[in-house]
Design a protein around this motif. Structure first.
Motif, short mmCIF file in Angstrom:
data_model
loop_
_atom_site.label_atom_id
_atom_site.label_comp_id
_atom_site.label_asym_id
_atom_site.label_seq_id
_atom_site.Cartn_x
_atom_site.Cartn_y
_atom_site.Cartn_z
N CYS A 1 0.48 4.17 -2.68
CA CYS A 1 0.28 5.56 -2.26
C CYS A 1 1.39 6.47 -2.79
O CYS A 1 1.13 7.61 -3.16
N TYR A 2 2.61 5.97 -2.84
CA TYR A 2 3.71 6.77 -3.39
C TYR A 2 3.45 7.07 -4.86
O TYR A 2 3.62 8.22 -5.30
N TRP B 1 -3.32 5.98 5.02
CA TRP B 1 -2.27 6.16 4.00
C TRP B 1 -2.85 6.83 2.77
O TRP B 1 -2.22 7.68 2.15
N HIS C 1 0.82 -1.21 0.00
CA HIS C 1 0.00 0.00 0.00
C HIS C 1 0.86 1.26 0.00
O HIS C 1 0.48 2.27 -0.59
N THR C 2 2.02 1.19 0.63
CA THR C 2 2.94 2.32 0.60
C THR C 2 3.41 2.60 -0.82
O THR C 2 3.46 3.76 -1.25
N SER D 1 -1.64 10.37 1.14
CA SER D 1 -1.17 10.51 -0.25
C SER D 1 -2.03 11.51 -1.03
O SER D 1 -1.51 12.25 -1.86
N SER E 1 -4.87 1.47 5.65
CA SER E 1 -4.87 1.83 4.23
C SER E 1 -5.61 3.13 3.98
O SER E 1 -5.20 3.95 3.15
#
Length: 178
Positions: free
Chosen positions: A91-92, A131, A87-88, A135, A128
């Protein structure tokens, strides 16, 4: 009966961890492929730095997951590391103005359903969602710089509200499937 049930869930967790580990390992290949696409076709949605960051995150996820997976008592942490790491990366990529991945935010909560643990799905959904909002907040400053229609706060308000509604509907469906 409880031993058989616990054994099934433990085996399922190990099996799903193995599958997700392969997905994360495949993500390692994304970085060089995206860099090659940028070089060959002048595709500038992700810079070489972005490709490098996603590749490093993928390598870190895979290495940490392999180390923890070898230790039986820490195997339950692998699912958190892999899903939060995936998920990171999503999001990035979502902070980039050229990339519209709004529905991709639902991938990780959907994957958490594979573990057959309702409370795990709820925890991953909450993480999530946070995050995703972070984002969107980071992206709102970039979007406002390119568009004079909205201020960063207005863009975040519009898209944050829309994504919250979509996320709630998707999350309710996932919880009803459990």
């Amino acid at each position: 009966m409880d031993d058989k049930r616990d054994s099934y869930f433990y085996e399922n967790e190990a099996r799903v961890n193995s599958i997700l580990l392969k997905v994360c390992a495949f993500l390692i290949l994304f970085a060089p492929c995206a860099a090659l696409a940028s070089a060959l076709w002048d595709y500038s949605a992700l810079t070489y730095t972005d490709d490098l960051v996603i590749g490093i995150v993928a390598v870190a996820i895979v290495v940490i997951s392999i180390i923890l997976k070898r230790q039986e008592r820490l195997n339950h942490l692998v699912k958190y590391i892999m899903l939060i790491g995936l998920h990171t990366a999503i999001c990035y990529a979502g902070t980039k103005i050229e990339i519209n991945i709004f529905m991709a935010y639902a991938i990780v909560p959907a994957l958490s359903c594979l573990y057959f643990d309702k409370w795990f799905t709820v925890r991953i959904g909450e993480i999530s969602y946070c995050w995703m909002l972070i984002s969107l907040g980071l992206r709102s400053t970039v979007e406002a710089a390119y568009s004079s229609k909205y201020s960063p706060f207005e863009w975040f308000g519009v898209y944050g509200f829309r994504m919250t509604i979509e996320y709630i509907v998707m999350f309710l469906i996932l919880l009803l499937l459990h």
